[in-house]
Design an enzyme around this catalytic site. Structure first.
Site: not given
Length: 312
Positions: A148, A249, A144-146
């Site tokens: 998110t 996104r 996961l993105d930082r």
């Protein structure tokens, strides 16, 4: 401190690769932290960045043995835990990650990552022994993105990791996200198709409606759960059919509905208006649609879901 003499087999290898081969359980974060602090020498000379080593080079590594053998990096005491356990058994762990926490180390963020925290959690439970080279280090099945938040699957053993990676590749694990976007989409639900290209140097992706060299197809399904006219904000459930970097996104921004708080693909004026700290995006539901037979068959048909606080 430990020393390594580069073998003929390791000639012309990257420094980091040689060190990782010698200490496979060491957190990658520890290695990059040592490089930044110039705590690694080659033939007595401190090196700042990754470099190539040659047969006969002596590598001195100024990292304590506990970390070399796999213990998480500590700033003061144990790493702060930024997750809650959603599900756990002898093979896998599913956690709810807080926003702002990177899942794995990189050159910018080397400490207190999610995987470091999970290692410490399992050390405390007596399920992971970093000093034992045969102890499997817990491993991410996806990322996961930082910024998110939400559900992340971690494998506790090698066979579970292999199975989970295969299930994800075969799209037998359905991933659903909640997000807040600017504006109201025309259709209540739909399937978006486009093409995505990742620019590694710029650390961002670009979307095209047409197929171009270097672009991969992306498919993003969405459903409007609610719309607040006073804020002009829609709450969406999004299903990733393809799982490309920054897909949700970038795809939503491409159609004119950026995620609130997204500093990379959103609009700064809009983000300032809502005064949110992180992008309004959470991985909130997983469904295990397993096919065939295997060690993890007992998870077939299971659904895991969280309800994040997504108010503005």
């Amino acid at each position: 401190m430990r020393s390594i003499i580069v073998s003929d087999k390791q000639n012309n290898m990257k420094l980091t690769k040689v060190i990782k081969e010698s200490f496979p359980n060491m957190p990658v974060s520890a290695l990059y932290k040592a490089l930044r602090k110039k705590d690694i020498k080659i033939d007595g000379i401190r090196v700042k960045e990754d470099c190539i080593v040659y047969s006969g080079n002596k590598i001195d590594i100024y990292i304590i043995d506990e970390i070399l053998m796999g213990a998480p990096i500590e700033n003061s005491g144990k790493p702060r835990i930024n997750f809650t356990v959603v599900y756990e058994d002898r093979n896998i762990l599913i956690v709810n990650k807080e926003q702002g926490v990177p899942v794995h180390p990189d050159r910018k963020q080397a400490e207190n990552t999610l995987i470091d925290q999970v290692k410490q959690y399992l050390i405390d439970k007596g399920e992971y022994y970093p000093r034992n080279v045969n102890s499997f280090p817990p491993s991410l099945c996806h990322r996961l993105d930082r910024n998110t938040g939400g559900l992340v699957i971690i494998a506790k053993n090698r066979e579970s990791l292999k199975i989970m990676l295969d299930k994800i590749k075969k799209e037998e694990i359905k991933k659903y996200y909640l997000c807040l976007v600017k504006g109201q989409l025309e259709k209540k639900q739909g399937e978006l198709k486009a093409y995505l290209m990742k620019d590694q140097n710029k650390s961002r992706v670009f979307i095209s409606e047409e197929k171009k060299p270097g672009y991969q197809e992306i498919i993003t399904r969405y459903k409007i759960l609610s719309y607040e006219p006073q804020n002009d904000v829609s709450k969406l459930e999004v299903e990733l059919v393809t799982g490309r970097t920054h897909q949700i996104r970038a795809h939503l921004a491409h159609i004119g509905h950026p995620i609130i708080g997204d500093g990379k693909y959103g609009t700064n004026d809009i983000n300032r208006m809502y005064k949110v700290k992180y992008q309004a995006l959470w991985a909130y539901k997983l469904y295990f649609d397993f096919k065939g037979r295997g060690m993890l068959d007992y998870l077939k048909g299971k659904k895991f879901e969280i309800q994040p606080d997504i108010g503005i």
